[in-house]
Design a protein around this motif. Structure first.
Motif, PDB file in Angstrom:
ATOM      1  N   LEU A  49      93.557 112.082  76.068  1.00  0.00           N
ATOM      2  CA  LEU A  49      93.494 110.625  75.947  1.00  0.00           C
ATOM      3  C   LEU A  49      92.059 110.200  75.654  1.00  0.00           C
ATOM      4  O   LEU A  49      91.116 110.729  76.248  1.00  0.00           O
ATOM      5  N   ILE A  50      91.899 109.239  74.732  1.00  0.00           N
ATOM      6  CA  ILE A  50      90.608 108.613  74.466  1.00  0.00           C
ATOM      7  C   ILE A  50      90.758 107.139  74.828  1.00  0.00           C
ATOM      8  O   ILE A  50      91.535 106.416  74.194  1.00  0.00           O
ATOM      9  N   LEU A  51      90.040 106.689  75.857  1.00  0.00           N
ATOM     10  CA  LEU A  51      90.249 105.351  76.405  1.00  0.00           C
ATOM     11  C   LEU A  51      88.982 104.510  76.308  1.00  0.00           C
ATOM     12  O   LEU A  51      87.937 104.883  76.850  1.00  0.00           O
ATOM     13  N   ASP A  52      89.082 103.368  75.619  1.00  0.00           N
ATOM     14  CA  ASP A  52      87.991 102.412  75.638  1.00  0.00           C
ATOM     15  C   ASP A  52      87.960 101.770  77.023  1.00  0.00           C
ATOM     16  O   ASP A  52      89.002 101.560  77.649  1.00  0.00           O
ATOM     17  N   VAL A  53      86.770 101.463  77.498  1.00  0.00           N
ATOM     18  CA  VAL A  53      86.652 100.891  78.840  1.00  0.00           C
ATOM     19  C   VAL A  53      86.958  99.395  78.852  1.00  0.00           C
ATOM     20  O   VAL A  53      87.691  98.904  79.712  1.00  0.00           O
ATOM     21  N   SER A  54      86.416  98.643  77.891  1.00  0.00           N
ATOM     22  CA  SER A  54      86.583  97.183  77.873  1.00  0.00           C
ATOM     23  C   SER A  54      87.658  96.781  76.871  1.00  0.00           C
ATOM     24  O   SER A  54      87.524  97.009  75.665  1.00  0.00           O
ATOM     25  N   LEU A  55      88.720  96.174  77.398  1.00  0.00           N
ATOM     26  CA  LEU A  55      89.863  95.785  76.573  1.00  0.00           C
ATOM     27  C   LEU A  55      90.276  94.353  76.883  1.00  0.00           C
ATOM     28  O   LEU A  55      89.906  93.813  77.933  1.00  0.00           O
ATOM     29  N   PRO A  56      91.048  93.717  75.991  1.00  0.00           N
ATOM     30  CA  PRO A  56      91.415  92.307  76.185  1.00  0.00           C
ATOM     31  C   PRO A  56      92.146  92.031  77.492  1.00  0.00           C
ATOM     32  O   PRO A  56      91.993  90.959  78.085  1.00  0.00           O
ATOM     33  N   ASP A  57      92.954  92.994  77.951  1.00  0.00           N
ATOM     34  CA  ASP A  57      93.773  92.750  79.142  1.00  0.00           C
ATOM     35  C   ASP A  57      93.404  93.654  80.312  1.00  0.00           C
ATOM     36  O   ASP A  57      94.194  93.834  81.238  1.00  0.00           O
ATOM     37  N   GLY A  58      92.201  94.238  80.273  1.00  0.00           N
ATOM     38  CA  GLY A  58      91.821  95.082  81.404  1.00  0.00           C
ATOM     39  C   GLY A  58      90.829  96.151  81.004  1.00  0.00           C
ATOM     40  O   GLY A  58      89.982  95.942  80.138  1.00  0.00           O
ATOM     41  N   SER A  59      90.966  97.313  81.615  1.00  0.00           N
ATOM     42  CA  SER A  59      90.009  98.402  81.405  1.00  0.00           C
ATOM     43  C   SER A  59      90.732  99.734  81.255  1.00  0.00           C
ATOM     44  O   SER A  59      91.805  99.950  81.835  1.00  0.00           O
ATOM     45  N   GLY A  60      90.103 100.622  80.480  1.00  0.00           N
ATOM     46  CA  GLY A  60      90.634 101.974  80.369  1.00  0.00           C
ATOM     47  C   GLY A  60      90.639 102.695  81.700  1.00  0.00           C
ATOM     48  O   GLY A  60      91.399 103.649  81.904  1.00  0.00           O
ATOM     49  N   PHE A  61      89.789 102.240  82.639  1.00  0.00           N
ATOM     50  CA  PHE A  61      89.793 102.821  83.980  1.00  0.00           C
ATOM     51  C   PHE A  61      91.176 102.672  84.628  1.00  0.00           C
ATOM     52  O   PHE A  61      91.629 103.555  85.344  1.00  0.00           O
ATOM     53  N   GLU A  62      91.824 101.536  84.390  1.00  0.00           N
ATOM     54  CA  GLU A  62      93.150 101.301  84.974  1.00  0.00           C
ATOM     55  C   GLU A  62      94.162 102.316  84.457  1.00  0.00           C
ATOM     56  O   GLU A  62      94.990 102.833  85.217  1.00  0.00           O
ATOM     57  N   VAL A  63      94.105 102.586  83.157  1.00  0.00           N
ATOM     58  CA  VAL A  63      95.020 103.555  82.561  1.00  0.00           C
ATOM     59  C   VAL A  63      94.749 104.943  83.130  1.00  0.00           C
ATOM     60  O   VAL A  63      95.673 105.683  83.469  1.00  0.00           O
ATOM     61  N   CYS A  64      93.478 105.283  83.242  1.00  0.00           N
ATOM     62  CA  CYS A  64      93.108 106.583  83.790  1.00  0.00           C
ATOM     63  C   CYS A  64      93.667 106.772  85.199  1.00  0.00           C
ATOM     64  O   CYS A  64      94.229 107.821  85.526  1.00  0.00           O
ATOM     65  N   GLN A  65      93.502 105.772  86.036  1.00  0.00           N
ATOM     66  CA  GLN A  65      93.980 105.874  87.413  1.00  0.00           C
ATOM     67  C   GLN A  65      95.490 106.064  87.465  1.00  0.00           C
ATOM     68  O   GLN A  65      96.002 106.843  88.283  1.00  0.00           O
ATOM     69  N   LYS A  66      96.203 105.390  86.581  1.00  0.00           N
ATOM     70  CA  LYS A  66      97.667 105.531  86.550  1.00  0.00           C
ATOM     71  C   LYS A  66      98.068 106.918  86.068  1.00  0.00           C
ATOM     72  O   LYS A  66      98.961 107.563  86.639  1.00  0.00           O
ATOM     73  N   VAL A  67      97.386 107.401  85.018  1.00  0.00           N
ATOM     74  CA  VAL A  67      97.687 108.722  84.471  1.00  0.00           C
ATOM     75  C   VAL A  67      97.410 109.811  85.499  1.00  0.00           C
ATOM     76  O   VAL A  67      98.173 110.763  85.657  1.00  0.00           O
ATOM     77  N   ARG A  68      96.297 109.663  86.230  1.00  0.00           N
ATOM     78  CA  ARG A  68      95.906 110.698  87.183  1.00  0.00           C
ATOM     79  C   ARG A  68      96.867 110.839  88.362  1.00  0.00           C
ATOM     80  O   ARG A  68      96.805 111.826  89.097  1.00  0.00           O
ATOM     81  N   GLN A  69      97.746 109.887  88.524  1.00  0.00           N
ATOM     82  CA  GLN A  69      98.758 110.014  89.583  1.00  0.00           C
ATOM     83  C   GLN A  69      99.757 111.116  89.256  1.00  0.00           C
ATOM     84  O   GLN A  69     100.376 111.684  90.154  1.00  0.00           O
ATOM     85  N   VAL A  70      99.902 111.426  87.973  1.00  0.00           N
ATOM     86  CA  VAL A  70     100.942 112.379  87.568  1.00  0.00           C
ATOM     87  C   VAL A  70     100.450 113.476  86.634  1.00  0.00           C
ATOM     88  O   VAL A  70     101.197 114.412  86.334  1.00  0.00           O
ATOM     89  N   SER A  71      99.211 113.396  86.140  1.00  0.00           N
ATOM     90  CA  SER A  71      98.785 114.345  85.114  1.00  0.00           C
ATOM     91  C   SER A  71      97.284 114.638  85.203  1.00  0.00           C
ATOM     92  O   SER A  71      96.492 113.785  85.604  1.00  0.00           O
ATOM     93  N   LYS A  72      96.914 115.863  84.781  1.00  0.00           N
ATOM     94  CA  LYS A  72      95.514 116.263  84.672  1.00  0.00           C
ATOM     95  C   LYS A  72      95.085 116.351  83.206  1.00  0.00           C
ATOM     96  O   LYS A  72      94.122 117.034  82.865  1.00  0.00           O
TER      97      LYS A  72
END
Length: 228
Positions: A49-72
């Protein structure tokens, strides 16, 4: 063919990365918001995954945290900020790499290939490492302490594996970066590596304030100390 999910809202950067990544032989899916990324991620299987940090509706950090619940799955952050706290935050929540805009496309490709190699190497071993009551299942990517599953970030897991695979051997910062970040890890300074070590101690040591397994050898590096 490796499949990549790109979360980015800059259209010009999307166009450039799309052409580059496809030309390099990657399959690419694109999301422009956190909401889109969460939907796309749930529907597909990705190698990176390549995630931009600053986005219109939040942050790539949020996506990372969700992904890390189930995947490495390996994660690279893209950001316009080079502030240390932002970098440390991204790495602490499970990011594997962090690239500050603007960046050279060749550097990004090198980072991607390095992470894919690391993930492949860590994912294809079918052995166990057992030491000091810590058991690492390399095939499953799991770590147990006294038969209790530990919640480690990808970076913590890889660091622990590296140390445990070199028992009673002092590993310098340069050696650790060479093994885990393929010599492209100059962005990780002493403080950031120290954060990884401190967080890992909190999870594996009986008394993190007086570590017995993960030792700091002043002026030299870190060592996995075999107690028995």
């Amino acid at each position: 063919m490796n499949r990549i999910l790109l979360l980015e809202d800059d259209l010009s950067l999307i166009d450039g990365l799309s052409c580059l990544l496809k030309r390099q032989g990657f399959e690419l899916d694109i999301a422009r918001t956190v909401r889109e990324a969460n939907i796309i991620w749930a529907d597909g299987k990705y190698d990176l995954l390549i995630l931009d940090v600053s986005l219109p509706d939040g942050s790539g950090f949020e996506v990372c945290q969700k992904v890390r619940q189930v995947s490495k799955v390996p994660i690279i952050f893209l950001t316009a900020s080079d502030e240390e706290m932002s970098i440390v935050t991204g790495l602490n929540i499970g990011g594997d790499d962090y690239i500050t805009k603007p960046f050279k496309l060749g550097v990004l490709i090198s980072r991607i290939n390095a992470l894919l190699r690391r993930a492949k190497n860590f994912g294809t071993e079918d052995t166990e490492i057992i030491s000091n009551g810590i058991k690492v299942l390399l095939l499953q990517g799991q770590v147990y302490k006294d038969n209790q599953l530990l919640d480690l970030t990808t970076a913590e897991y890889r660091l622990l594996c590296l140390l445990m695979q070199n028992p009673n051997i002092i590993l310098s910062k340069e050696k650790i970066l060479d093994k885990l970040w393929d010599s492209e890890g100059s962005y990780v300074d002493d403080n950031t590596l120290a954060v990884y070590i401190r967080r890992l101690r909190m999870k594996i040591e009986n008394n993190p304030g007086d570590p017995q397994m993960l030792l700091t050898v002043r002026g030299m590096g870190y060592k996995w100390n075999v107690l028995n």
